[in-house]
Design a protein around this motif. Structure first.
Motif, short mmCIF file in Angstrom:
data_model
loop_
_atom_site.label_atom_id
_atom_site.label_comp_id
_atom_site.label_asym_id
_atom_site.label_seq_id
_atom_site.Cartn_x
_atom_site.Cartn_y
_atom_site.Cartn_z
N LEU A 84 0.81 -1.22 0.00
CA LEU A 84 0.00 0.00 0.00
C LEU A 84 0.84 1.27 0.00
O LEU A 84 0.39 2.32 -0.46
CB LEU A 84 -0.92 0.03 1.24
N TYR A 85 2.06 1.18 0.53
CA TYR A 85 2.87 2.37 0.74
C TYR A 85 3.06 3.23 -0.51
O TYR A 85 2.85 4.47 -0.43
CB TYR A 85 4.23 1.99 1.34
N PRO A 86 3.46 2.68 -1.67
CA PRO A 86 3.67 3.57 -2.83
C PRO A 86 2.42 4.32 -3.24
O PRO A 86 2.48 5.51 -3.57
CB PRO A 86 4.14 2.60 -3.93
N PHE A 87 1.28 3.63 -3.22
CA PHE A 87 0.02 4.29 -3.58
C PHE A 87 -0.30 5.42 -2.61
O PHE A 87 -0.69 6.52 -3.01
CB PHE A 87 -1.11 3.26 -3.59
N LEU A 88 -0.10 5.15 -1.32
CA LEU A 88 -0.43 6.16 -0.32
C LEU A 88 0.57 7.30 -0.30
O LEU A 88 0.21 8.45 -0.04
CB LEU A 88 -0.53 5.50 1.06
N PHE A 89 1.84 7.00 -0.60
CA PHE A 89 2.82 8.09 -0.65
C PHE A 89 2.46 9.06 -1.78
O PHE A 89 2.44 10.27 -1.58
CB PHE A 89 4.24 7.56 -0.85
N PHE A 90 2.20 8.54 -2.95
CA PHE A 90 1.93 9.40 -4.10
C PHE A 90 0.49 9.92 -4.11
O PHE A 90 0.25 11.13 -4.13
CB PHE A 90 2.26 8.67 -5.39
N ALA A 91 -0.48 9.02 -4.12
CA ALA A 91 -1.89 9.44 -4.21
C ALA A 91 -2.38 10.05 -2.90
O ALA A 91 -3.16 11.00 -2.92
CB ALA A 91 -2.76 8.26 -4.60
N LEU A 141 6.74 14.67 -6.56
CA LEU A 141 6.93 14.17 -5.21
C LEU A 141 8.16 13.27 -5.12
O LEU A 141 8.94 13.36 -4.16
CB LEU A 141 5.69 13.40 -4.75
N TYR A 142 8.35 12.42 -6.12
CA TYR A 142 9.51 11.53 -6.12
C TYR A 142 10.80 12.34 -6.22
O TYR A 142 11.78 12.05 -5.53
CB TYR A 142 9.42 10.52 -7.27
N VAL A 143 10.80 13.34 -7.09
CA VAL A 143 12.00 14.16 -7.26
C VAL A 143 12.33 14.91 -5.97
O VAL A 143 13.49 14.93 -5.52
CB VAL A 143 11.81 15.14 -8.43
N ILE A 144 11.33 15.52 -5.34
CA ILE A 144 11.56 16.33 -4.15
C ILE A 144 12.00 15.49 -2.96
O ILE A 144 12.95 15.85 -2.24
CB ILE A 144 10.29 17.13 -3.80
N PHE A 145 11.34 14.36 -2.74
CA PHE A 145 11.59 13.58 -1.53
C PHE A 145 12.72 12.55 -1.67
O PHE A 145 13.29 12.14 -0.65
CB PHE A 145 10.32 12.86 -1.09
N PHE A 146 13.06 12.16 -2.91
CA PHE A 146 14.04 11.09 -3.05
C PHE A 146 15.17 11.43 -4.02
O PHE A 146 16.35 11.30 -3.67
CB PHE A 146 13.34 9.79 -3.49
N LEU A 147 14.84 11.84 -5.24
CA LEU A 147 15.89 12.06 -6.24
C LEU A 147 16.82 13.19 -5.84
O LEU A 147 18.05 13.03 -5.85
CB LEU A 147 15.25 12.34 -7.61
N LEU A 148 16.29 14.36 -5.49
CA LEU A 148 17.13 15.49 -5.10
C LEU A 148 17.94 15.20 -3.84
O LEU A 148 19.15 15.48 -3.81
CB LEU A 148 16.28 16.74 -4.92
#
Length: 252
Positions: free
Chosen positions: A105-112, A227-234
């Motif tokens: 569930l985590y990926p869905f809840l993190f993004f959505a 969200l992925y860029v801000i929280f993980f990629l950067l």
């Protein structure tokens, strides 16, 4: 007290009013507080459990209290009050994630979950102004949805990948298809899948029905990537850069 609970005490929520800005400021402080105390929470098992299950309890109480209010005010109606909006779904699933530690569930809840709650906080679909019960319930529940996924990220060290975005989009569309079926069956308009809201909204900028649904798909995908860029990629890039600088200094 009647004004606090009464469904008839609608004063009309004003976007970017002082109560709105104060609520957003409190949410931001809670997010920053969780981030800056993440190591302390992570290293103390009792505190870790308290935050994790405290968030689950807060989400549960928020949903239960809302339905009690619906029933007490005689406004419960399957066409309008079922937990079938995106934020309602992610709220319930966040409780399950916190209690079970579900990595599914985590990926869905993190993004959505975070994406939907952020959008709701910035542009609330709310009829009640401060200090009404619904004002507090709305902002508390949406803040807790965000904090639940950030807790799993910062304290439990969960992490999505690029493929997780595709997984989140898939689950989002499966959820929308299921909700559309309910909309069709009972004459509802959850997630605005049947038509635009009757009042003016941001959807008016996205084109006529059903084309605005496709535009929403693109916006959701863009938001997930951001969200992925801000929280993980950067953060990864910054960490790699700092390590390379330290390595260069030590070798010199």
């Amino acid at each position: 007290m009647d004004a606090f609970f009464s469904s008839g005490a609608m004063s009309g929520f004003v976007l970017l009013s002082l109560p709105h800005l104060l609520a957003l400021a409190v949410v931001l402080l809670l997010i920053l507080g969780l981030y800056y105390t993440r190591i302390t929470i992570r290293n103390r098992p009792w505190l870790r459990r308290a935050v994790r299950y405290g968030l689950a309890l807060l989400l549960l109480l928020s949903e239960v209290s809302l339905n009690i209010w619906y029933l007490e005010q005689n406004v419960w109606d399957a066409r309008y009050t079922l937990p079938l909006e995106l934020c309602s779904l992610t709220l319930l699933l966040s409780i399950i994630m916190l209690l079970t530690g579900s990595r599914w569930l985590y990926p869905f809840l993190f993004f959505a979950g975070i994406g939907g709650a952020l959008q709701a906080l910035v542009t609330p679909n709310l009829l009640y102004e401060f200090p009404h019960f619904r004002y507090f319930q709305f902002f508390i529940s949406h803040a807790a949805i965000i904090l639940a996924s950030l807790y799993m990220t910062w304290i439990e060290s969960y992490r999505p990948g690029w493929k997780s975005i595709a997984w989140a989009m898939l689950l989002l569309n499966i959820s929308a298809a299921a909700v559309w079926g309910v909309d069709y069956a009972i004459g509802a308009n959850y997630m605005f899948l049947a038509h635009k809201p009757d009042t003016a909204s941001l959807l008016d900028l996205l084109g006529p029905y059903p084309y605005y649904l496709l535009v929403e798909e693109g916006i959701a995908l863009m938001m997930f990537i951001i969200l992925y860029v801000i929280f993980f990629l950067l953060p990864d890039k910054i960490t790699q850069y700092n390590r390379s600088r330290k390595g260069a200094r030590s070798s010199s």
